[in-house]
Design a protein around this motif. Structure first.
Motif, mmCIF file in Angstrom:
data_model
loop_
_atom_site.group_PDB
_atom_site.id
_atom_site.type_symbol
_atom_site.label_atom_id
_atom_site.label_comp_id
_atom_site.label_asym_id
_atom_site.label_seq_id
_atom_site.Cartn_x
_atom_site.Cartn_y
_atom_site.Cartn_z
ATOM 1 N N HIS A 3 0.816 -1.240 -0.089
ATOM 2 C CA HIS A 3 -0.100 0.066 0.055
ATOM 3 C C HIS A 3 1.031 1.416 0.126
ATOM 4 O O HIS A 3 2.195 1.202 -0.031
ATOM 5 C CB HIS A 3 -1.176 0.095 1.052
ATOM 6 C CG HIS A 3 -0.343 0.106 2.392
ATOM 7 N ND1 HIS A 3 0.209 1.236 3.088
ATOM 8 C CD2 HIS A 3 -0.381 -0.973 3.519
ATOM 9 C CE1 HIS A 3 0.554 0.961 4.353
ATOM 10 N NE2 HIS A 3 0.518 -0.321 4.683
ATOM 11 N N ARG A 4 0.415 2.434 -0.088
ATOM 12 C CA ARG A 4 1.007 3.654 -0.053
ATOM 13 C C ARG A 4 1.904 3.717 1.479
ATOM 14 O O ARG A 4 1.401 3.531 2.482
ATOM 15 C CB ARG A 4 0.215 4.875 -0.142
ATOM 16 C CG ARG A 4 -0.512 4.998 -1.625
ATOM 17 C CD ARG A 4 -1.396 6.127 -1.820
ATOM 18 N NE ARG A 4 -2.009 6.447 -2.924
ATOM 19 C CZ ARG A 4 -1.436 6.937 -4.057
ATOM 20 N NH1 ARG A 4 -0.404 7.558 -3.972
ATOM 21 N NH2 ARG A 4 -2.190 6.903 -5.032
ATOM 22 N N PRO A 5 3.093 4.204 1.476
ATOM 23 C CA PRO A 5 3.668 4.492 2.811
ATOM 24 C C PRO A 5 2.886 5.316 3.560
ATOM 25 O O PRO A 5 1.942 6.164 3.129
ATOM 26 C CB PRO A 5 5.027 5.275 2.289
ATOM 27 C CG PRO A 5 5.214 4.814 0.816
ATOM 28 C CD PRO A 5 3.801 4.854 0.262
ATOM 29 N N PRO A 6 3.054 5.528 4.901
ATOM 30 C CA PRO A 6 2.189 6.353 5.922
ATOM 31 C C PRO A 6 2.691 8.033 5.372
ATOM 32 O O PRO A 6 3.756 8.408 5.085
ATOM 33 C CB PRO A 6 2.748 6.056 7.260
ATOM 34 C CG PRO A 6 4.145 5.397 7.084
ATOM 35 C CD PRO A 6 3.923 4.730 5.638
ATOM 36 N N ALA A 7 1.418 8.689 5.498
ATOM 37 C CA ALA A 7 1.514 10.114 5.203
ATOM 38 C C ALA A 7 1.915 10.884 6.513
ATOM 39 O O ALA A 7 1.325 10.953 7.483
ATOM 40 C CB ALA A 7 0.194 10.646 4.587
#
Length: 213
Positions: free
Chosen positions: A150-154
């Motif tokens: 998934h996308r890395p943490p923002a």
């Protein structure tokens, strides 16, 4: 069910995957949010004869590719329309089945075991890991692998916002170190979490995690 309805709305707005990728292949596995980018299925090892479960399989394109490599594949998705799309496009392939279910309910009531469990921008991103990871671990065979992306943490946040298309759904965003801790607590070993760099011209990479039963 509010979450199922939210994902159904999201599914209705999604365009089908291309018939061919940039290399002319009709089936392929895509770990990242970018087309024709990132590793292929080889990071999972030889898939011939292995049982594979994909959580949040959508229209089945990733699983279809694995079935052509000899894997015995099951896909689960909460959005009812996704199963029909998957069967229409890929139902001719052997060793490939699709189910409509919420993933924690499916994992609680299915016997398994599975050699590989996948979640590509799927339920591992959208489900409390303290609830989901132990259920996955219970359904993995000895030496089986969980792999998800998934996308890395923002901005270092663990949970960030909601999907625009599915306001009922919270993203559970964790750093590689946080995922390693969750996986160890759930009984996994030899976990590897990395952030794949984005293609040229893009700013956001992809978090890819693997762990073993």
């Amino acid at each position: 069910m509010e979450i199922a309805e939210a994902w159904e709305r999201y599914a209705q707005g999604r365009a089908p995957r291309r018939e061919l990728n940039a290399f002319g292949a009709r089936t392929w596995l895509n770990w990242t949010q970018y087309p024709d980018h990132g590793p292929d299925e080889s990071i999972l090892g030889d898939l011939r004869g292995r049982t594979v479960l994909e959580l949040g399989c959508g229209t089945g394109c990733n699983l279809a590719h694995l079935s052509t490599l000899g894997a015995i594949c099951t896909g689960v998705d909460i959005a009812p329309s996704q199963r029909g799309k998957a069967v229409t496009r890929w139902g001719h392939l052997p060793g490939l089945t699709f189910q409509t279910a919420e993933v924690t309910d499916y994992l609680t009531h299915t016997a398994g075991p599975f050699d590989v469990v996948l979640s590509l921008f799927g339920p591992v991103w959208f489900t409390d890991p303290e609830q989901l990871l132990p259920l996955i671990r219970q359904r993995l065979s000895a030496g089986g692998v969980l792999a998800f992306s998934h996308r890395p943490p923002a901005d270092g946040m663990k949970q960030v916002g909601n999907l625009r298309e599915a306001k009922a759904v919270t993203r559970w965003e964790h750093s590689p170190e946080q995922w390693a801790a969750f996986l160890a607590s759930a009984g996994f070993s030899d976990s590897k979490a990395e952030i794949l760099p984005p293609p040229e011209g893009k700013d956001t990479g992809t978090l890819l995690v693997r762990a073993y039963a």
